[in-house]
Design a protein around this motif. Structure first.
Motif, PDB file in Angstrom:
ATOM      1  N   TYR A  64       0.798  -1.223   0.000  1.00  0.00           N
ATOM      2  CA  TYR A  64       0.000   0.000   0.000  1.00  0.00           C
ATOM      3  C   TYR A  64       0.834   1.278   0.000  1.00  0.00           C
ATOM      4  O   TYR A  64       0.285   2.365  -0.128  1.00  0.00           O
ATOM      5  CB  TYR A  64      -0.913   0.018   1.235  1.00  0.00           C
ATOM      6  CG  TYR A  64      -1.745  -1.215   1.396  1.00  0.00           C
ATOM      7  CD1 TYR A  64      -2.715  -1.545   0.457  1.00  0.00           C
ATOM      8  CD2 TYR A  64      -1.567  -2.067   2.485  1.00  0.00           C
ATOM      9  CE1 TYR A  64      -3.490  -2.691   0.602  1.00  0.00           C
ATOM     10  CE2 TYR A  64      -2.334  -3.210   2.631  1.00  0.00           C
ATOM     11  CZ  TYR A  64      -3.294  -3.511   1.693  1.00  0.00           C
ATOM     12  OH  TYR A  64      -4.056  -4.638   1.826  1.00  0.00           O
ATOM     13  N   ILE A  65       2.141   1.166   0.130  1.00  0.00           N
ATOM     14  CA  ILE A  65       2.943   2.354   0.366  1.00  0.00           C
ATOM     15  C   ILE A  65       2.883   3.329  -0.804  1.00  0.00           C
ATOM     16  O   ILE A  65       2.817   4.550  -0.620  1.00  0.00           O
ATOM     17  CB  ILE A  65       4.411   1.971   0.707  1.00  0.00           C
ATOM     18  CG1 ILE A  65       5.183   3.192   1.215  1.00  0.00           C
ATOM     19  CG2 ILE A  65       5.098   1.320  -0.483  1.00  0.00           C
ATOM     20  CD1 ILE A  65       4.697   3.745   2.518  1.00  0.00           C
ATOM     21  N   GLU A  66       2.899   2.832  -2.059  1.00  0.00           N
ATOM     22  CA  GLU A  66       2.886   3.738  -3.205  1.00  0.00           C
ATOM     23  C   GLU A  66       1.578   4.531  -3.264  1.00  0.00           C
ATOM     24  O   GLU A  66       1.580   5.748  -3.492  1.00  0.00           O
ATOM     25  CB  GLU A  66       3.090   2.955  -4.502  1.00  0.00           C
ATOM     26  CG  GLU A  66       3.227   3.847  -5.723  1.00  0.00           C
ATOM     27  CD  GLU A  66       3.554   3.056  -6.988  1.00  0.00           C
ATOM     28  OE1 GLU A  66       3.607   3.696  -8.049  1.00  0.00           O
ATOM     29  OE2 GLU A  66       3.733   1.825  -6.903  1.00  0.00           O
ATOM     30  N   ALA A  67       0.466   3.832  -3.058  1.00  0.00           N
ATOM     31  CA  ALA A  67      -0.831   4.522  -3.058  1.00  0.00           C
ATOM     32  C   ALA A  67      -0.923   5.499  -1.898  1.00  0.00           C
ATOM     33  O   ALA A  67      -1.465   6.604  -2.042  1.00  0.00           O
ATOM     34  CB  ALA A  67      -1.967   3.502  -2.981  1.00  0.00           C
ATOM     35  N   ALA A  68      -0.380   5.111  -0.745  1.00  0.00           N
ATOM     36  CA  ALA A  68      -0.412   6.001   0.411  1.00  0.00           C
ATOM     37  C   ALA A  68       0.416   7.258   0.154  1.00  0.00           C
ATOM     38  O   ALA A  68       0.018   8.374   0.513  1.00  0.00           O
ATOM     39  CB  ALA A  68       0.098   5.278   1.646  1.00  0.00           C
ATOM     40  N   GLU A  69       1.568   7.103  -0.475  1.00  0.00           N
ATOM     41  CA  GLU A  69       2.425   8.254  -0.774  1.00  0.00           C
ATOM     42  C   GLU A  69       1.716   9.244  -1.703  1.00  0.00           C
ATOM     43  O   GLU A  69       1.936  10.453  -1.603  1.00  0.00           O
ATOM     44  CB  GLU A  69       3.723   7.784  -1.413  1.00  0.00           C
ATOM     45  CG  GLU A  69       4.674   7.108  -0.431  1.00  0.00           C
ATOM     46  CD  GLU A  69       5.889   6.502  -1.115  1.00  0.00           C
ATOM     47  OE1 GLU A  69       6.887   6.247  -0.420  1.00  0.00           O
ATOM     48  OE2 GLU A  69       5.836   6.271  -2.348  1.00  0.00           O
ATOM     49  N   ALA A  70       0.874   8.720  -2.592  1.00  0.00           N
ATOM     50  CA  ALA A  70       0.164   9.583  -3.533  1.00  0.00           C
ATOM     51  C   ALA A  70      -1.076  10.222  -2.918  1.00  0.00           C
ATOM     52  O   ALA A  70      -1.640  11.156  -3.498  1.00  0.00           O
ATOM     53  CB  ALA A  70      -0.244   8.777  -4.763  1.00  0.00           C
ATOM     54  N   THR A  71      -1.494   9.737  -1.743  1.00  0.00           N
ATOM     55  CA  THR A  71      -2.762  10.162  -1.158  1.00  0.00           C
ATOM     56  C   THR A  71      -2.598  10.978   0.118  1.00  0.00           C
ATOM     57  O   THR A  71      -3.287  11.978   0.327  1.00  0.00           O
ATOM     58  CB  THR A  71      -3.641   8.939  -0.847  1.00  0.00           C
ATOM     59  OG1 THR A  71      -3.802   8.155  -2.030  1.00  0.00           O
ATOM     60  CG2 THR A  71      -5.003   9.349  -0.319  1.00  0.00           C
ATOM     61  N   VAL A  72      -1.685  10.562   0.971  1.00  0.00           N
ATOM     62  CA  VAL A  72      -1.587  11.125   2.318  1.00  0.00           C
ATOM     63  C   VAL A  72      -0.788  12.423   2.307  1.00  0.00           C
ATOM     64  O   VAL A  72       0.222  12.548   1.607  1.00  0.00           O
ATOM     65  CB  VAL A  72      -0.943  10.085   3.268  1.00  0.00           C
ATOM     66  CG1 VAL A  72      -0.710  10.691   4.643  1.00  0.00           C
ATOM     67  CG2 VAL A  72      -1.839   8.850   3.373  1.00  0.00           C
ATOM     68  N   ASP A  73      -1.228  13.384   3.095  1.00  0.00           N
ATOM     69  CA  ASP A  73      -0.547  14.668   3.234  1.00  0.00           C
ATOM     70  C   ASP A  73       0.709  14.464   4.079  1.00  0.00           C
ATOM     71  O   ASP A  73       0.631  14.307   5.300  1.00  0.00           O
ATOM     72  CB  ASP A  73      -1.482  15.673   3.898  1.00  0.00           C
ATOM     73  CG  ASP A  73      -0.896  17.084   3.961  1.00  0.00           C
ATOM     74  OD1 ASP A  73       0.328  17.232   3.785  1.00  0.00           O
ATOM     75  OD2 ASP A  73      -1.668  18.028   4.211  1.00  0.00           O
ATOM     76  N   SER A  74       1.867  14.492   3.434  1.00  0.00           N
ATOM     77  CA  SER A  74       3.124  14.201   4.125  1.00  0.00           C
ATOM     78  C   SER A  74       3.505  15.281   5.135  1.00  0.00           C
ATOM     79  O   SER A  74       4.347  15.052   6.001  1.00  0.00           O
ATOM     80  CB  SER A  74       4.257  14.022   3.111  1.00  0.00           C
ATOM     81  OG  SER A  74       4.425  15.206   2.336  1.00  0.00           O
ATOM     82  N   GLU A  75       2.886  16.465   5.041  1.00  0.00           N
ATOM     83  CA  GLU A  75       3.169  17.516   6.016  1.00  0.00           C
ATOM     84  C   GLU A  75       2.495  17.243   7.351  1.00  0.00           C
ATOM     85  O   GLU A  75       2.920  17.762   8.373  1.00  0.00           O
ATOM     86  CB  GLU A  75       2.719  18.870   5.470  1.00  0.00           C
ATOM     87  CG  GLU A  75       3.527  19.349   4.258  1.00  0.00           C
ATOM     88  CD  GLU A  75       3.138  20.747   3.827  1.00  0.00           C
ATOM     89  OE1 GLU A  75       2.294  21.363   4.517  1.00  0.00           O
ATOM     90  OE2 GLU A  75       3.673  21.225   2.821  1.00  0.00           O
ATOM     91  N   LEU A  76       1.459  16.423   7.315  1.00  0.00           N
ATOM     92  CA  LEU A  76       0.720  16.120   8.544  1.00  0.00           C
ATOM     93  C   LEU A  76       0.937  14.697   9.031  1.00  0.00           C
ATOM     94  O   LEU A  76       0.793  14.425  10.230  1.00  0.00           O
ATOM     95  CB  LEU A  76      -0.780  16.342   8.318  1.00  0.00           C
ATOM     96  CG  LEU A  76      -1.239  17.776   8.049  1.00  0.00           C
ATOM     97  CD1 LEU A  76      -2.726  17.794   7.751  1.00  0.00           C
ATOM     98  CD2 LEU A  76      -0.931  18.674   9.244  1.00  0.00           C
ATOM     99  N   VAL A  77       1.259  13.792   8.111  1.00  0.00           N
ATOM    100  CA  VAL A  77       1.362  12.376   8.463  1.00  0.00           C
ATOM    101  C   VAL A  77       2.694  11.819   7.959  1.00  0.00           C
ATOM    102  O   VAL A  77       3.030  11.961   6.783  1.00  0.00           O
ATOM    103  CB  VAL A  77       0.201  11.563   7.844  1.00  0.00           C
ATOM    104  CG1 VAL A  77       0.305  10.096   8.250  1.00  0.00           C
ATOM    105  CG2 VAL A  77      -1.149  12.139   8.259  1.00  0.00           C
ATOM    106  N   THR A  78       3.436  11.188   8.844  1.00  0.00           N
ATOM    107  CA  THR A  78       4.675  10.508   8.476  1.00  0.00           C
ATOM    108  C   THR A  78       4.356   9.074   8.077  1.00  0.00           C
ATOM    109  O   THR A  78       3.732   8.334   8.850  1.00  0.00           O
ATOM    110  CB  THR A  78       5.672  10.505   9.649  1.00  0.00           C
ATOM    111  OG1 THR A  78       5.976  11.852   9.996  1.00  0.00           O
ATOM    112  CG2 THR A  78       6.951   9.770   9.273  1.00  0.00           C
ATOM    113  N   LEU A  79       4.768   8.677   6.867  1.00  0.00           N
ATOM    114  CA  LEU A  79       4.554   7.305   6.408  1.00  0.00           C
ATOM    115  C   LEU A  79       5.708   6.426   6.859  1.00  0.00           C
ATOM    116  O   LEU A  79       6.873   6.792   6.713  1.00  0.00           O
ATOM    117  CB  LEU A  79       4.457   7.265   4.883  1.00  0.00           C
ATOM    118  CG  LEU A  79       3.248   7.959   4.255  1.00  0.00           C
ATOM    119  CD1 LEU A  79       3.320   7.842   2.734  1.00  0.00           C
ATOM    120  CD2 LEU A  79       1.949   7.365   4.762  1.00  0.00           C
TER     121      LEU A  79
END
Length: 358
Positions: A55-70
Motif C-alpha cells: 500500500y505504500i505507493e498509493a499512500a504516498e500519492a494520497t496522504v498529506d506528508s506535512e501532517l502524516v509521516t509514512l
C-alpha cells in the motif's frame, strides 16, 4: 481529505496524548487512506501511518506528508516495533483506543505490546464523524447521484416476469457503470407480499402485474455511502396500496419538516410516527425514522423512538418511515437529509411525490 488537526484538537480536549486507530473507516477519516493493514497513530503534534509495501505507493500519492509521516514495515521492520518507537518519540503516557472497534483480545494485546493502559477514545472519532464537513457532504451527494442514475435506468427495464435478483443485479451493475466504488450495503429488492419485510433478501420471486417493488440500495464514492429506498407499482395499484403510499409519504415529509440540528432524534421520529398512527397503521411501523450515515452506512446518532441525543449540526441522516402489512405488502420511502441549523436539506432528488406505476 484528512482530519488530523481536528483529531489533535480533540486529544487536547479529552486530556489524551495520542490515539491509536485500527479501524479501516476511522483510518480513512483520519489520514485519508484506509488500506494500511497497520496503524494510524495520532499524537498531539504529529501523526504516523504505518503500512506495508502493498500500500505504500498509493499512500504516498494520497496522504498529506506535512501532517502524516509514512512508515513501511516488512523487510526486517516490524510494525509493532515501529509503533513502540513512535509512542516513545511522542512521549505518550495516555493512549486512547477505539473500544467499540477492538475485540477484548485485541485490546489486551495492544496494552501488553505498548505497556500502556488504554483509554476509551472512540467518542473522539464518533463525535467528529457525526458532523460532516462540506467536503464530506459533497461526497455524499456524488454517491447519491450515482444511485439515482442507476434507479432511473432500472425503472425503464423492470417488467413482469423479472425476478427480484435480476432487478438487484441491474441496480448494482448500473451503479458501477456510473462510477460507484461498490455497494454501501447489500441491496434490498423485494416484490409482492415480500415488500412487507423491511430487510427482505432478493431472491427468485417473480414480479407480477399489480405488485409493489421496494428497492433499498446505495453506492459508494470517495468511501462515502448513499442510501435510498423507492417503492413503485407494476402496471396498477389498488386504492389501499395508494393510500398506504400516501400515508408513508406524508409521514416522511412530517419527519423532515421537524428535523434540524439540535432536535432530539425521538422528536423527528415522533412527528412521522404520529402521521402513521393517526392513519391507523401505527402497529405496522416497527423501526426508527432514520439513522446517520457517512463512511459507514449506519452511524450514530439515530432518529428513532428512543433517540435521546440532539442531532448534530450538519449530520447526514436517512428519512425512511414505512408501513408493512404482513402477508400483503409494504411501503418504504427513504431520502438522505443534512441537518442544518434551522432546517433539513434533502440531498435525494429521485421522484417520490406521486406513486410511480411502471
Amino acid at each position: 481529505m484528512n482530519n488530523i488537526r481536528r483529531i489533535q484538537e480533540k486529544l487536547i480536549e479529552k486530556g489524551l496524548d495520542a490515539i491509536l486507530i485500527t479501524d479501516e473507516k476511522n483510518q480513512r477519516y483520519a489520514a485519508g487512506f484506509p488500506f494500511t493493514d497497520g496503524f494510524v497513530l495520532v499524537a498531539r503534534d504529529r501523526a504516523w501511518l504505518i503500512t506495508d509495501s502493498r500500500y505504500i505507493e498509493a499512500a504516498e500519492a494520497t496522504v498529506d506528508s506535512e501532517l502524516v509521516t509514512l512508515q513501511l514495515f516488512g523487510m526486517g521492520k516490524n510494525r509493532n516495533d515501529l509503533l513502540k518507537e513512535d509512542l516513545a518519540e511522542a512521549r505518550v503516557e495516555k493512549l486512547g483506543a477505539e473500544e467499540e472497534k477492538l475485540n477484548h483480545g485485541e485490546y489486551l494485546a495492544i496494552e501488553k505490546l505498548t505497556g500502556l493502559t488504554l483509554h476509551p477514545a472512540q467518542s473522539i472519532l464518533s463525535e467528529l464523524r457525526a458532523s460532516k464537513t462540506e467536503e464530506e457532504i459533497g461526497y455524499l451527494i456524488e454517491a447519491q447521484r450515482i444511485s439515482e442514475a442507476a434507479l432511473e435506468e432500472t425503472l425503464h427495464i423492470i417488467k413482469p416476469g423479472m425476478t427480484e435478483r435480476e432487478v438487484a443485479a441491474e441496480l448494482v451493475y448500473r451503479m458501477l457503470r456510473h462510477g460507484s466504488e461498490g455497494n454501501s450495503f447489500d441491496p434490498i429488492v423485494v416484490t409482492g407480499s415480500k415488500t412487507s419485510m423491511p430487510h427482505g433478501v432478493p431472491g427468485d420471486k417473480i414480479i407480477q402485474p399489480g405488485d409493489f417493488i421496494t428497492m433499498d440500495f446505495g453506492s459508494l464514492k470517495h468511501g462515502y455511502c448513499s442510501d435510498m429506498t423507492r417503492t413503485v407499482a407494476v402496471g396498477s395499484a389498488t386504492d389501499e396500496m395508494k393510500n398506504v403510499y400516501e400515508t408513508v409519504l406524508k409521514a416522511q415529509l412530517a419527519g423532515i419538516a421537524a428535523a434540524r440540528a439540535g432536535v432530539l432524534g425521538k422528536e423527528i421520529d415522533g412527528a412521522a410516527r404520529k402521521v402513521i398512527t393517526d392513519a391507523g397503521y401505527g402497529e405496522y411501523f416497527g423501526h426508527g425514522f432514520g439513522h446517520c450515515l457517512g463512511l459507514d452506512i449506519h452511524e450514530p446518532p439515530f432518529a428513532g423512538a428512543r433517540g435521546e441525543v440532539p442531532m448534530p449540526l450538519n449530520c447526514a441522516s436517512s428519512a425512511e418511515p414505512g408501513i408493512y402489512l404482513p402477508g400483503k405488502f409494504g411501503v418504504r420511502i427513504e431520502d438522505v437529509m443534512i441537518l442544518r441549523a434551522d432546517h433539513a436539506e434533502v440531498i435525494t432528488k429521485a421522484p417520490k411525490m406521486e406513486l410511480i406505476i411502471l
